[in-house]
Design a protein around this motif. Structure first.
Motif, mmCIF file in Angstrom:
data_model
loop_
_atom_site.group_PDB
_atom_site.id
_atom_site.type_symbol
_atom_site.label_atom_id
_atom_site.label_comp_id
_atom_site.label_asym_id
_atom_site.label_seq_id
_atom_site.Cartn_x
_atom_site.Cartn_y
_atom_site.Cartn_z
ATOM 1 N N ALA A 143 0.848 -1.199 0.000
ATOM 2 C CA ALA A 143 0.000 0.000 0.000
ATOM 3 C C ALA A 143 0.883 1.249 0.000
ATOM 4 C CB ALA A 143 -0.925 0.008 1.224
ATOM 5 N N PRO A 144 1.316 1.711 -1.182
ATOM 6 C CA PRO A 144 2.137 2.930 -1.240
ATOM 7 C C PRO A 144 1.362 4.118 -0.662
ATOM 8 C CG PRO A 144 2.129 1.764 -3.349
ATOM 9 C CD PRO A 144 1.056 1.157 -2.509
ATOM 10 N N LYS A 145 1.997 4.863 0.231
ATOM 11 C CA LYS A 145 1.282 5.945 0.924
ATOM 12 C C LYS A 145 1.921 7.290 0.632
ATOM 13 C CE LYS A 145 -2.123 6.836 3.860
ATOM 14 N NZ LYS A 145 -2.174 8.288 3.874
ATOM 15 N N GLY A 146 1.192 8.129 -0.098
ATOM 16 C CA GLY A 146 1.649 9.480 -0.351
ATOM 17 C C GLY A 146 1.501 10.341 0.893
ATOM 18 N N PHE A 147 2.327 11.359 0.995
ATOM 19 C CA PHE A 147 2.343 12.105 2.252
ATOM 20 C C PHE A 147 1.474 13.357 2.253
ATOM 21 C CE2 PHE A 147 4.843 9.113 4.151
ATOM 22 C CZ PHE A 147 5.249 9.487 5.434
ATOM 23 N N GLY A 148 0.833 13.680 1.129
ATOM 24 C CA GLY A 148 -0.168 14.741 1.190
ATOM 25 C C GLY A 148 -1.282 14.354 2.131
ATOM 26 N N SER A 149 -1.725 13.107 2.011
ATOM 27 C CA SER A 149 -2.774 12.600 2.901
ATOM 28 C C SER A 149 -2.196 12.103 4.220
ATOM 29 C CB SER A 149 -3.560 11.480 2.210
ATOM 30 O OG SER A 149 -2.716 10.414 1.830
ATOM 31 N N GLU A 150 -1.027 11.469 4.178
ATOM 32 C CA GLU A 150 -0.438 10.927 5.408
ATOM 33 C C GLU A 150 -0.217 12.023 6.450
ATOM 34 O OE1 GLU A 150 1.362 7.556 7.569
ATOM 35 O OE2 GLU A 150 -0.168 7.879 6.035
ATOM 36 N N ASN A 151 0.190 13.193 5.992
ATOM 37 C CA ASN A 151 0.444 14.297 6.920
ATOM 38 C C ASN A 151 -0.805 14.806 7.618
ATOM 39 O OD1 ASN A 151 3.210 14.378 6.480
ATOM 40 N ND2 ASN A 151 3.075 15.884 4.839
ATOM 41 N N MET A 152 -1.970 14.428 7.111
ATOM 42 C CA MET A 152 -3.233 14.889 7.688
ATOM 43 C C MET A 152 -3.788 13.928 8.732
ATOM 44 S SD MET A 152 -3.796 17.805 6.301
ATOM 45 C CE MET A 152 -2.000 18.035 6.344
ATOM 46 N N SER A 153 -3.065 12.848 9.012
ATOM 47 C CA SER A 153 -3.552 11.826 9.928
ATOM 48 C C SER A 153 -3.375 12.254 11.390
ATOM 49 C CB SER A 153 -2.841 10.505 9.658
ATOM 50 O OG SER A 153 -3.063 10.121 8.316
ATOM 51 N N ARG A 154 -4.211 11.681 12.258
ATOM 52 C CA ARG A 154 -4.243 12.112 13.663
ATOM 53 C C ARG A 154 -4.441 10.921 14.593
ATOM 54 N NH1 ARG A 154 -6.441 17.400 14.000
ATOM 55 N NH2 ARG A 154 -6.139 17.279 16.255
ATOM 56 N N VAL A 155 -3.966 11.074 15.840
ATOM 57 C CA VAL A 155 -4.292 10.149 16.923
ATOM 58 C C VAL A 155 -4.855 10.958 18.077
ATOM 59 C CG1 VAL A 155 -3.410 8.515 18.633
ATOM 60 C CG2 VAL A 155 -2.535 8.441 16.294
ATOM 61 N N PHE A 156 -6.003 10.534 18.584
ATOM 62 C CA PHE A 156 -6.639 11.175 19.729
ATOM 63 C C PHE A 156 -6.685 10.178 20.878
ATOM 64 C CE2 PHE A 156 -8.259 13.237 15.975
ATOM 65 C CZ PHE A 156 -8.408 14.573 16.314
ATOM 66 N N MET A 157 -6.176 10.575 22.038
ATOM 67 C CA MET A 157 -6.258 9.719 23.218
ATOM 68 C C MET A 157 -7.443 10.211 24.052
ATOM 69 S SD MET A 157 -3.874 7.639 22.520
ATOM 70 C CE MET A 157 -3.793 6.653 24.011
ATOM 71 N N LEU A 158 -8.613 9.677 23.727
ATOM 72 C CA LEU A 158 -9.838 10.117 24.379
ATOM 73 C C LEU A 158 -10.011 9.459 25.743
ATOM 74 C CD1 LEU A 158 -12.337 9.935 21.373
ATOM 75 C CD2 LEU A 158 -10.917 11.867 22.081
ATOM 76 N N LYS A 159 -10.890 10.029 26.541
ATOM 77 C CA LYS A 159 -11.296 9.419 27.801
ATOM 78 C C LYS A 159 -12.463 8.472 27.534
ATOM 79 C CE LYS A 159 -10.084 13.572 30.470
ATOM 80 N NZ LYS A 159 -9.660 14.356 29.278
ATOM 81 N N PRO A 160 -12.593 7.399 28.304
ATOM 82 C CA PRO A 160 -13.715 6.486 28.092
ATOM 83 C C PRO A 160 -15.068 7.194 28.128
ATOM 84 C CG PRO A 160 -12.122 5.494 29.559
ATOM 85 C CD PRO A 160 -11.667 6.905 29.341
ATOM 86 N N ALA A 161 -15.173 8.233 28.958
ATOM 87 C CA ALA A 161 -16.437 8.968 29.064
ATOM 88 C C ALA A 161 -16.794 9.699 27.779
ATOM 89 C CB ALA A 161 -16.377 9.954 30.229
ATOM 90 N N ASP A 162 -15.809 9.935 26.911
ATOM 91 C CA ASP A 162 -16.103 10.602 25.641
ATOM 92 C C ASP A 162 -16.987 9.730 24.749
ATOM 93 O OD1 ASP A 162 -14.603 12.903 26.212
ATOM 94 O OD2 ASP A 162 -12.745 11.933 25.561
ATOM 95 N N ALA A 256 -9.555 -4.493 21.611
ATOM 96 C CA ALA A 256 -9.703 -4.311 23.058
ATOM 97 C C ALA A 256 -8.805 -3.168 23.530
ATOM 98 C CB ALA A 256 -9.327 -5.605 23.774
ATOM 99 N N THR A 257 -9.187 -2.539 24.633
ATOM 100 C CA THR A 257 -8.362 -1.455 25.164
ATOM 101 C C THR A 257 -8.409 -1.446 26.688
ATOM 102 O OG1 THR A 257 -7.804 0.888 24.903
ATOM 103 C CG2 THR A 257 -10.137 0.359 25.156
ATOM 104 N N HIS A 258 -7.677 -0.552 27.293
ATOM 105 C CA HIS A 258 -7.563 -0.429 28.749
ATOM 106 C C HIS A 258 -8.805 0.266 29.311
ATOM 107 C CE1 HIS A 258 -5.902 0.996 32.618
ATOM 108 N NE2 HIS A 258 -4.978 0.043 32.482
ATOM 109 N N ILE A 259 -9.138 -0.030 30.566
ATOM 110 C CA ILE A 259 -10.319 0.578 31.189
ATOM 111 C C ILE A 259 -10.222 2.094 31.274
ATOM 112 C CG2 ILE A 259 -10.981 -1.459 32.527
ATOM 113 C CD1 ILE A 259 -9.578 -0.162 34.952
ATOM 114 N N ALA A 260 -9.002 2.625 31.207
ATOM 115 C CA ALA A 260 -8.823 4.075 31.381
ATOM 116 C C ALA A 260 -8.647 4.817 30.063
ATOM 117 C CB ALA A 260 -7.619 4.358 32.283
ATOM 118 N N GLY A 261 -8.775 4.114 28.926
ATOM 119 C CA GLY A 261 -8.469 4.790 27.669
ATOM 120 C C GLY A 261 -9.460 4.526 26.556
#
Length: 280
Positions: A143-162, A256-261
């Motif tokens: 899967a060749p990945k160009g960086f115009g789109s790759e640079n727009m990627s994000r990670v959010f560490m939300l709270k379970p309550a979210d 699966a994930t942790h109870i706090a995340g």
């Protein structure tokens, strides 16, 4: 125990690097045609027509769909009943990338060090993800990945309550922030759960899922449909010039994930979403 020589893997990867850059996959063709039929704005229709012509020329003349031929991302599923012989598998994959990009006259976009930034001149090394699975086959996805789109990627560490509303907001925020920079109409890969790095890997792999295959988890399938509708209500449109079709698909993977995340990763891909697979 089935024996596979890694030279077969080199040959397969070399061909896949070129095929992924010259031709649109069948599932993407279907999604593209559906998006083209859905678009209502005159400018959006014109953009779709230009993209269609570009895809036709690329396939017929065997030239890249896009000038950014990407950094090679390779997913490898190795059956536990397979014995690999020959060169080290990582070296074999990178040799395949080297051959595919040099002999295919594909742009070499990889620098060997992120700060010194000297081009490696053969688009290696690839980013390789391995998985050991049951069976006596080896499945390879390039899967060749160009960086115009790759640079727009994000990670959010939300709270379970979210909760699920927080997940929706995170995805929409990433797409809004990307705007025209990710070369819409986009495909959105999402990873929910796991840890920081697991969510990102799931989002990346989600982009390679056949768009005709739907999730077996009911809430995930519903979320994919809902968030696609919300994204296409943003008005970003083809080429970021306004219109109804901002995204062609949303693919979501969960773990699966942790109870706090509640990690949520969004990996955005441009309208071609290059990927090709083979089973040896």
């Amino acid at each position: 125990m089935r024996v596979i020589n890694t030279s077969e893997i080199t040959d397969a990867v070399a061909k896949m690097c070129q095929d992924a850059n010259f031709y649109l996959s069948d599932d993407m063709k279907n999604a593209f045609e559906k998006g083209k039929a859905m678009e209502e704005s005159d400018l959006g229709k014109k953009i779709f027509s230009q993209l269609t012509e570009n895809l036709k020329i690329a396939g017929e003349d065997m030239i890249p769909i896009c000038q950014d031929t990407g950094m090679a991302v390779v997913f490898v599923e190795i059956g536990q009943e397979v014995s690999l012989q020959g060169a080290n598998i990582t070296d074999a994959i990178n040799e395949g990338v080297r051959i595919g990009y040099t002999e295919g006259y594909l742009r070499k976009s990889v620098v060997g060090d992120p700060i010194e930034r000297v081009n490696t001149k053969d688009n290696t090394p690839a980013v390789i993800h391995y998985d050991i699975v049951p069976g006596d086959k080896v499945k390879i996805t390039v899967a060749p990945k160009g960086f115009g789109s790759e640079n727009m990627s994000r990670v959010f560490m939300l709270k379970p309550a979210d909760g699920i509303e927080g997940v929706k907001d995170a995805i929409l925020t990433a797409v809004k922030d990307a705007g025209p920079n990710a070369c819409p109409p986009m495909v959105i890969g999402v990873g929910i759960g796991g840890t920081f790095e697991k969510s990102a890997l799931m989002a990346k792999k989600a982009l390679t899922r056949n768009l005709n295959d739907k999730p077996t988890i009911e809430w995930v399938a519903k979320l994919e449909e809902e968030i696609l509708d919300k994204i296409n209500s943003l008005g970003i449109g083809p080429g970021g010039l306004g219109g109804k079709v901002t995204a062609l698909a949303v693919n979501i993977n969960t773990y699966a994930t942790h109870i706090a995340g509640l990690p949520v990763a969004i990996n955005i891909c441009c309208h071609v979403n290059r990927h090709v697979s083979i089973i040896l």
